[in-house]
Design a protein around this motif. Structure first.
Motif, PDB file in Angstrom:
ATOM      1  N   THR A   1      23.085  38.163  41.215  1.00 29.32           N
ATOM      2  CA  THR A   1      24.242  38.493  40.377  1.00 29.32           C
ATOM      3  C   THR A   1      24.844  39.826  40.807  1.00 29.32           C
ATOM      4  O   THR A   1      26.067  39.966  40.936  1.00 29.32           O
TER       5      THR A   1
ATOM      6  N   ALA B   1      28.611  39.871  42.565  1.00 27.68           N
ATOM      7  CA  ALA B   1      29.675  40.600  41.877  1.00 27.68           C
ATOM      8  C   ALA B   1      30.201  41.754  42.720  1.00 27.68           C
ATOM      9  O   ALA B   1      31.399  42.068  42.690  1.00 27.68           O
TER      10      ALA B   1
ATOM     11  N   ARG C   1      34.470  36.803  37.986  1.00 24.08           N
ATOM     12  CA  ARG C   1      33.535  37.300  36.982  1.00 24.08           C
ATOM     13  C   ARG C   1      32.301  36.416  37.026  1.00 24.08           C
ATOM     14  O   ARG C   1      32.378  35.199  36.827  1.00 24.08           O
TER      15      ARG C   1
ATOM     16  N   GLN D   1      30.068  46.842  36.906  1.00 26.91           N
ATOM     17  CA  GLN D   1      30.329  45.417  37.014  1.00 26.91           C
ATOM     18  C   GLN D   1      30.528  44.808  35.621  1.00 26.91           C
ATOM     19  O   GLN D   1      29.972  45.292  34.638  1.00 26.91           O
TER      20      GLN D   1
ATOM     21  N   ASN E   1      29.779  41.550  34.700  1.00 28.39           N
ATOM     22  CA  ASN E   1      29.086  40.265  34.655  1.00 28.39           C
ATOM     23  C   ASN E   1      28.754  39.876  33.210  1.00 28.39           C
ATOM     24  O   ASN E   1      28.634  40.728  32.329  1.00 28.39           O
TER      25      ASN E   1
END
Length: 748
Positions: free
Chosen positions: A607, A611, A618, A643, A645
């Protein structure tokens, strides 16, 4: 001309007879050696006999590889020695100070070829000019070009040359061959300890990287030569060599003795997924090599190669840089190898080297030209013809995309083939995201007994199936339970095609094969028509009653509505594999999960990396509580890099997937306050939103907050569900994989 043709035929005949006497039938020899090796192993022969046969087999396989490389023509040029030239520098003055004081003489000059004279070139050139001048009516348009090597290379940009050839209408194959000849040239200069390699590369402009390169040759740091009279000390010609392919700032980053061991798991995962990761670590001080000293961050022995040996099994190239003289060559080779092989490489740099300035790293890097891989045209034509005949006579053929389409760069060619042939299109689980799910004939994920409804029935009842880039392991085959027959399958790998039980075609690139095959197939929609007749749309899970504990299927019903072309899904090892497979990806939506290596906790780091690279998307991640405990600290880095996320942590009190494969008390873990952990990482710095949800109402509010006022924040939503709330696919898959793992040993 007739005598020349006859002579060429005689030479060809003699060469064939010589090859037959010298090497015999290569394929038969390989099969014979393989059979002998198997007999030795079954008979329990000693190690020396087995090793001798293995060495003989390796030699024959290398000869076979060279044969294919020569037939592919273009790749052969990249082999060492094929496009090489040796140079001797002869001093022009008594006292040598710079490279211009030498006169370079190429050993490929006719003076160094037996039976030739140095005057031959001049005579041939004179005769050509004389002929052009003597032709009164030059209707054929004869002309002569006088080219100076350095001026020609200085004045023509390689990219411009390639585009100009394309503009003039030359064949792509011809262009690739010309560019390979241009870019693979290597000069070797004679020096006191042998030959010093010098590759043609491009010097980078000091100001504008887009401007034409100012000069051609890039020598290795500085090459030491003996003067011709050998009466004085060796002189160093200090000609800077511009670094290619890598950023010089890497060498100026402070390094410590290696702490690479913790990242070897991630590198191994990248190796299994064919990802060109460059692992750069700090190594011991260059003075410590061979000193018999014991250093920290080692296993306590003076052998510093233990870390290198660990990485040898999970990288395709390893470079240990402990001196500046060959640093550029090792690093360039490592990075170019990673790009060509699409595998990780390991670069260890001694910790005392990065702070030392060196002329090699004083300028900007320049792009490195890697000649494209090409299919053998004759083999490609034969493979396409055979495959087309195989598929055109079938009644219900299907297409299935596999994960190796990515490394083969064949996703677009696969879609073109699907559009042309009319077959139904499915994807293997690890290829989700590579096959567009908005395609008009997409029928879902083929995963044996846990496939998308009605997909396995269509694939396994087909009388022919083409698998593009598949990986059949125990996970993707659901414990080796797929109902497929080899004689019905065409297996297309990145550089090889196997049709049924044979034949097999090597040196055929997947994208070339799929593209050419699409032009030969007849339209056939029979299998998709069958799918349309039996397909029944799936219903949605029932909404929860007020206050009812949240169910996993309700969670993913709401997640489906979150997806768009600007999002990407990361699925952790576990039940998220199966729940995310059911998501219908909109056009442009990314998707990643690690099936081959299946490292628990992989998704947290994935992740972070996804990202950081894909700023336009997203990332929405689904991570189990057990997996999160392995790599939770990466959330801190996500916050540091701001970020946004969305992480759904599914808290069901343990390793659910492991429970289904092999249950035991070790699958129960200590529960954390997961939102509290993330808030501790946040520590009031940056943007962060956390929520703990137990009902559908709380889930809706958390999703609205993540997509609304907290759209620029890292959103962490802990979803608390029952420990036995698992997908039916996991129950089925787990029982089959467990049965495969529990098979008793074969009788000895």
């Amino acid at each position: 001309m007739g005598s020349v043709a006859r002579s060429l035929r005689e030479v060809l005949k003699d060469l064939k007879e010589w090859s037959k006497r010298q090497f015999g039938n290569m394929l038969k020899a390989i099969e014979r050696l393989r059979s002998q090796l198997t007999d030795l192993q079954l008979a329990g022969a000693d190690h020396a006999q087995v090793r001798e046969k293995m060495n003989q087999l390796d030699e024959l396989l290398y000869r076979e590889e060279m044969l294919w490389l020569q037939r592919s023509r273009i790749t052969w040029l990249k082999e060492d020695g094929v496009n090489d030239t040796a140079i001797v520098l002869i001093p022009k003055v008594p006292h040598l100070k710079d490279l211009k004081d030498y006169r370079p003489i190429s050993l490929c000059n006719s003076a160094f070829i037996p039976g030739r004279l140095i005057s031959d070139n001049s005579i041939i050139a004179f005769e050509c000019i004389h002929h052009i001048q003597s032709v009164r009516n030059n209707a054929t348009g004869l002309c002569a070009y006088k080219l100076d090597l350095s001026k020609a290379y200085d004045g023509v940009d390689w990219l411009f040359l390639e585009k100009a050839l394309a503009k003039w209408g030359f064949s792509p194959i011809w262009i690739a061959r010309v560019m390979a000849c241009v870019s693979s040239v290597k000069y070797s200069a004679a020096r006191e300890d042998g030959l010093s390699g010098v590759k043609i590369s491009r010097g980078a402009p000091e100001k504008d990287l887009r401007a034409p390169p100012p000069h051609l040759l890039a020598w290795t740091f500085g090459v030491r030569f003996f003067p011709a009279d050998a009466g004085g000390p060796p002189q160093r010609a200090a000609v800077p060599r511009e670094a290619t392919l890598w950023a010089p700032t890497w060498m100026r980053t402070p390094a410590k003795p290696s702490r690479a061991q913790p990242c070897i798991n991630a590198v191994a995962g990248a190796f299994s997924e064919n990802l060109p990761v460059i692992c750069i670590v700090g190594g011991p001080n260059s003075n410590d090599y061979g000193s018999n000293r014991i250093l920290h961050h080692t296993i306590g022995i003076p052998d510093f190669t233990q870390e290198l040996r660990c990485f040898q099994n999970v990288t395709c190239y390893q470079a240990v840089v402990n001196n500046l003289e060959d640093a550029h060559e090792q690093i360039d080779t490592a990075i170019s190898t990673a790009l060509k092989e699409s595998k990780p490489v390991y670069i260890s740099i001694s910790c005392n080297l990065p702070s030392i300035p060196h002329p090699t790293f004083s300028r900007h890097p320049v792009p490195f030209f890697l000649s494209p891989k090409l299919s053998n045209q004759m083999t490609l034509e034969a493979a396409v013809e055979t495959a087309a005949a195989f598929l055109n006579k079938s009644v219900k053929p299907v297409l299935v995309g596999g994960p190796k389409m990515r490394v083969a760069k064949a996703c677009e060619a696969f879609v073109e083939l699907a559009d042309a042939c009319g077959y139904p299109v499915a994807a293997m689980p690890s290829a989700k995201g590579l096959v567009p799910e908005h395609h008009s004939r997409f029928i879902g994920t083929y995963w044996g007994a846990v496939s998308t409804p009605f997909c396995a029935e269509i694939v396994e009842s087909a009388d022919a199936y083409l698998f593009a880039g598949p990986i059949f392991n125990d996970y993707s085959s659901v414990g080796y339970s797929l109902l497929l027959k080899k004689e019905k399958a065409i297996i297309v790998q990145p550089d090889r095609v196997v049709i049924g039980n044979g034949p097999a075609f090597g040196c055929v690139l997947m994208k070339d094969f799929l593209h050419a095959l699409g032009t030969r197939l007849k339209k056939n929609t029979a299998a998709y028509d069958n799918y349309s007749r039996i397909f029944v749309p799936q219903g949605e899970p029932l909404s929860s009653a007020p206050g009812e504990p949240l169910r996993v299927n309700v969670l993913f019903k709401h997640v489906q509505k979150m997806l768009s072309g600007n999002s990407a899904v990361i699925a952790e090892t576990g039940d998220s594999w199966f729940n995310c497979q059911k998501l219908k990806l909109p056009e442009g939506c990314g998707y990643e999960f690690q099936m081959q290596y299946g490292s628990i906790g992989w998704s947290v780091g994935a992740t972070l990396g996804y990202a950081q690279a894909a700023k336009d998307k997203r990332v929405i991640s689904f991570i189990g509580d057990g997996s999160f405990q392995v790599t939770a600290q990466e959330v801190s880095t996500m916050l540091r890099w701001e970020q946004n996320n969305i992480i759904f942590l599914i808290n069901n009190g343990g390793y659910t997937i492991e429970v289904e494969i092999h249950d035991g008390p070790y699958n129960i873990i200590k529960n954390w306050n997961y939102t509290g952990v993330v808030e501790a990482f946040h520590n009031g710095e940056g943007k962060c939103y956390t929520a703990k949800v137990r009902t559908e109402e709380e889930l809706k509010k958390a999703i609205e907050a993540s997509l609304g006022p907290n759209k620029d924040s890292l959103c962490f939503i802990e979803v608390i569900v029952h420990k036995d709330d698992t997908s039916k696919e996991l129950l089925e898959w787990g029982s089959r994989v467990s049965a495969a793992n529990s098979r008793p040993p074969n009788p000895q």
